[in-house]
Motif scaffolding. Structure first.
Motif, PDB file in Angstrom:
ATOM      1  N   GLN A 201     -37.368  41.972 -32.032  1.00  0.00           N
ATOM      2  CA  GLN A 201     -37.893  43.266 -32.472  1.00  0.00           C
ATOM      3  C   GLN A 201     -38.536  44.065 -31.330  1.00  0.00           C
ATOM      4  OE1 GLN A 201     -38.301  40.605 -35.111  1.00  0.00           O
ATOM      5  NE2 GLN A 201     -36.391  41.667 -35.582  1.00  0.00           N
ATOM      6  N   LYS A 203     -39.046  46.216 -27.948  1.00  0.00           N
ATOM      7  CA  LYS A 203     -38.252  47.232 -27.251  1.00  0.00           C
ATOM      8  C   LYS A 203     -38.223  46.876 -25.768  1.00  0.00           C
ATOM      9  CE  LYS A 203     -39.232  50.950 -30.534  1.00  0.00           C
ATOM     10  NZ  LYS A 203     -37.862  50.927 -31.082  1.00  0.00           N
ATOM     11  N   GLU A 205     -35.405  47.485 -23.673  1.00  0.00           N
ATOM     12  CA  GLU A 205     -34.350  48.154 -22.918  1.00  0.00           C
ATOM     13  C   GLU A 205     -34.878  48.689 -21.582  1.00  0.00           C
ATOM     14  OE1 GLU A 205     -35.223  48.950 -25.952  1.00  0.00           O
ATOM     15  OE2 GLU A 205     -33.540  48.419 -27.265  1.00  0.00           O
ATOM     16  N   GLU A 253     -31.763  39.846 -24.615  1.00  0.00           N
ATOM     17  CA  GLU A 253     -32.355  40.890 -25.445  1.00  0.00           C
ATOM     18  C   GLU A 253     -32.643  42.151 -24.631  1.00  0.00           C
ATOM     19  OE1 GLU A 253     -32.682  41.057 -28.616  1.00  0.00           O
ATOM     20  OE2 GLU A 253     -32.090  39.006 -29.099  1.00  0.00           O
TER      21      GLU A 253
END
Length: 275
Positions: A201, A203, A205, A253
């Motif tokens: 879950q 973030k 990126e 991820e």
């Protein structure tokens, strides 16, 4: 490319042989010279493919050599001498010296995905993480708090060529965190805390993530610099993951949306898994 006639040495006391052993065995020598020692035809091919600055290649008589730049010193050695210089139990017939670049993280880092290693001291783990960071699209690997030497032969071997493709930096945790913050890259720790969130879950990126050492995890110093922490869900009966395995999950991820084959990546070709 003009052909270069190889030299031939047979003595263990030859200056080049002595130098190779010193580079193999001594971190201080590798740092002073800015040179790493690579072994094997596959790693040599990767060095050539990615433009490594080769200095010398040593090879046994029956080992074929790829085309080398004319300025690279070519030295034929008997198998007995190669065995005495090799860092592995079974010599692969080729050793080479290449220049290595190592320094702190740039003041304004480019890209958006960085992995920080906090005292990871096993060279095999560091090399494997380096290889994985390259595979999953990280922009750089940052070594902090006395990690294993990135130029040790075991580390270099474990990178499977990523040593020539993905930059590695050595910096303090505070220095790296400050530089990442200046370009808007948040920092997280892979650690169990009261407020940690599931890695699926988070973030990630555009983020930096700290992976802790094999024995103690992320240091209190590292935790204090982070804006949050993430956890990798697993069965309760398992206490922890190996540092390289944990890094692989986090890196997946971090880079999932940019990997080849993902609808948002803009790339259509996916590499094959191999050991």
């Amino acid at each position: 490319m003009r052909e270069v006639s190889p030299e031939r040495i047979t003595s263990r006391s030859n200056p080049l042989a002595v130098r190779v052993r010193r580079l193999r065995d001594r971190r201080s020598e590798r740092r002073q010279e800015g040179v790493l020692l690579g072994e094997g035809p596959k790693l040599l091919q990767e060095a050539l493919r990615w433009g490594a600055r080769l200095e010398a290649v040593l090879f046994t008589p029956d080992t074929p050599l790829p085309a080398l730049p004319p300025q690279v010193r070519q030295v034929e050695v008997p198998e007995s001498l190669m065995a005495s210089l090799s860092d592995t139990k079974s010599a692969q017939g080729i050793l080479f010296l290449a220049k290595g670049e190592l320094g702190p993280l740039p003041q304004r880092p480019s890209g958006g995905r960085y992995l920080l290693l906090d005292g990871v001291q096993d060279p095999g783990n560091v090399g494997t993480i380096w290889r994985t960071a390259d595979a999953f699209g990280a922009d750089g690997l940052i070594l902090c708090n006395a990690c294993a030497d990135p130029w040790s032969p075991k580390t270099v071997r474990a990178t499977m060529g990523a040593v020539f493709r993905l930059p590695v930096y050595e910096d303090t945790l505070e220095g790296a965190a400050d530089k990442l913050a200046q370009v808007g890259i948040p920092l997280y720790a892979a650690a169990l805390t009261d407020s940690c969130q599931d890695v699926r879950q988070a973030k990630l990126e555009r983020a930096g993530v700290i992976i802790g050492s094999e024995g103690r995890g992320v240091s209190p110093q590292g935790l204090a610099l982070c804006q949050g922490s993430i956890r990798i869900p697993m069965r309760g009966r398992c206490e922890s993951l190996n540092a390289a395995v944990a890094a692989a999950v986090v890196l997946w991820e971090m880079g999932r949306a940019s990997l080849p084959g993902h609808p948002e990546s803009g790339e259509g070709e996916m590499g094959a898994w191999q050991t």
